[in-house]
Design an enzyme around this catalytic site. Structure first.
Site, mmCIF file in Angstrom:
data_model
loop_
_atom_site.group_PDB
_atom_site.id
_atom_site.type_symbol
_atom_site.label_atom_id
_atom_site.label_comp_id
_atom_site.label_asym_id
_atom_site.label_seq_id
_atom_site.Cartn_x
_atom_site.Cartn_y
_atom_site.Cartn_z
ATOM 1 N N SER A 283 0.850 -1.193 0.000
ATOM 2 C CA SER A 283 0.000 0.000 0.000
ATOM 3 C C SER A 283 0.877 1.231 0.000
ATOM 4 C CB SER A 283 -0.894 0.049 1.243
ATOM 5 O OG SER A 283 -1.658 -1.114 1.400
ATOM 6 N N VAL A 288 -0.566 2.310 -7.850
ATOM 7 C CA VAL A 288 0.524 2.324 -8.827
ATOM 8 C C VAL A 288 1.146 0.933 -8.902
ATOM 9 C CG1 VAL A 288 2.197 3.078 -7.071
ATOM 10 C CG2 VAL A 288 2.675 3.498 -9.502
ATOM 11 N N TYR A 349 2.745 -4.356 -6.586
ATOM 12 C CA TYR A 349 1.350 -3.954 -6.785
ATOM 13 C C TYR A 349 0.963 -3.109 -5.579
ATOM 14 C CZ TYR A 349 -3.692 -4.921 -7.827
ATOM 15 O OH TYR A 349 -5.041 -4.840 -8.112
ATOM 16 N N GLU A 350 0.904 -1.788 -5.774
ATOM 17 C CA GLU A 350 0.628 -0.850 -4.686
ATOM 18 C C GLU A 350 -0.827 -0.369 -4.763
ATOM 19 O OE1 GLU A 350 2.705 0.335 -2.313
ATOM 20 O OE2 GLU A 350 4.769 0.259 -3.060
ATOM 21 N N VAL A 351 -1.507 -0.407 -3.632
ATOM 22 C CA VAL A 351 -2.889 0.051 -3.538
ATOM 23 C C VAL A 351 -2.940 1.286 -2.654
ATOM 24 C CG1 VAL A 351 -5.251 -0.601 -2.948
ATOM 25 C CG2 VAL A 351 -3.641 -2.342 -3.758
#
Length: 388
Positions: A283, A288, A349-351
């Protein structure tokens, strides 16, 4: 939309001070007696007005201040709480729960680096947390649920964390399949939205027959969803129990957690398998995908751009797919290790911390679908690197 609470003027005369774990003032008590809680110091500023101090596990540390506590009072009351974070700016919007399970955003205000909240308290405790709580037990329950729905899945304990907690992996494999997708998560304890995405991504991959049937005719999966159970348990801002950022330890491998995953991947390769892709869920402040630059000549070069282009085509009406390529040599980052050691794509995998909770699982499921389609389009020979 959130409404904001503007507090009364804070009194500067402190009438009481306490060191957590439990803080009791008049008829109001603060607790940190649950998994993921973080409550460092307590002060009474005035009647029904309190200061909660939140400290990091050690310093220096990435300033991602996690907080978590329960509060109750003998009589129904409205209390005001000032939160401070060891001189750091708050990162997370406060959440409230009546049961520690269902969460909602609550009104807040800020003044400089302070956060202020107002709560209605009573004899029943209420939970306050930086984000929704996803603790180690929830991972265990989730893994058990997956296996119950898909009995061919294997739950394997890779070993123990620095504090002796099990590092569990989900493995889905067929003896005839040689290609492996690796999924990891929760290197950083506060990054709960990344955990939400990992859950939805993995469920789509493992339980959706339209995806899983063709995918598992060719590929195997190694998933380690909760790599830092020590940090999760104690509400750390960033690090494991030894005060180390695990996503900076994929070069030195000084920590048990990273060594366990490294050794498991090495065992796969020794036994004839090939790591073909890896994704690490995190996160940050916005959504992104951090990828490796094209000049790394990873196998196969078009896979990443194809995957994210397909994801954007499907979700672009409501979600903007952002791809940022960057190399981080010598920093010990997981995706860099995958690229350098296995010569294939790794992605972070960034949230976003505040991404809509309905949007997170939707995008993650579409990401799984697009990845499966793109991996199946790659001929096995295209993963040409000898990893032995």
């Amino acid at each position: 939309m959130l409404k904001y609470f503007f507090p009364l003027v804070v009194l500067t005369t402190f009438s009481a001070f306490s060191q957590a774990n439990d803080c009791q003032f008049d008829d109001v008590t603060f607790h940190d007696d649950f998994s993921t809680a973080r409550l460092s110091t307590c002060e009474r500023l005035a009647k029904h007005e309190y200061h909660i101090g939140i400290l990091p596990e050690n310093e220096p540390v990435n300033p991602s201040p996690w907080f978590g506590f329960k509060v109750q009072s003998e009589q129904n009351a409205q209390i005001k709480i000032k939160l401070t974070f060891n001189g750091n700016t708050p990162r997370y919007l406060p959440k409230l729960s009546a049961d520690g399970t269902q969460w909602q955003n609550i009104p807040f205000d800020s003044k400089g680096k302070e956060m202020w909240i107002s709560l209605n308290t009573g004899k029943e405790p209420i939970w306050v947390s930086a984000q929704e709580v996803i603790d180690n037990q929830e991972y265990d329950n989730w893994l058990a649920s997956l296996k119950n729905q898909q009995p061919t899945l294997e739950i394997e304990t890779l070993g123990l964390s620095e504090k002796g907690r099990p590092i569990k992996a989900l493995v889905k494999q067929s003896a005839k399949n040689k290609e492996w997708l690796v999924i990891i998560g929760r290197q950083h304890p506060p990054e709960v939205t990344g955990a939400m995405a990992l859950f939805a991504f993995s469920e789509a991959l493992l339980l959706d027959d339209a995806l899983s049937t063709p995918f598992f005719e060719r590929f195997n999966v190694l998933m380690v969803p909760d790599l830092n159970p020590d940090g999760v348990e104690t509400g750390n801002w960033r690090h494991n129990a030894n005060g180390i950022d695990l996503n900076r330890d994929w070069k030195n491998f000084a920590q048990a957690e990273t060594r366990l995953v490294r050794d498991k991947m090495a065992s796969i390769v020794r036994n004839g398998g090939k790591i073909v892709f890896a994704v690490d869920f995190h996160s940050t402040f916005h959504d992104v995908f951090y990828t490796m630059p094209d000049d790394h000549d990873l196998a196969p070069i078009p896979l990443m751009t194809g995957w994210l282009s397909d994801l954007d085509a499907e979700t672009g009406w409501v979600f903007k797919t952002v791809n940022k390529s960057a190399s981080s040599p010598d920093r010990g980052i997981f995706k860099q290790y995958i690229a350098d050691h296995y010569k294939v794509h790794g992605v972070t995998y960034e949230v976003g911390d505040n991404t809509n909770r309905q949007l997170i699982p939707y995008v993650a499921k579409q990401a799984a679908k697009a990845l499966v389609e793109n991996l199946l389009d790659v001929e096995p020979e295209a993963f040409y690197v000898d990893q032995k």
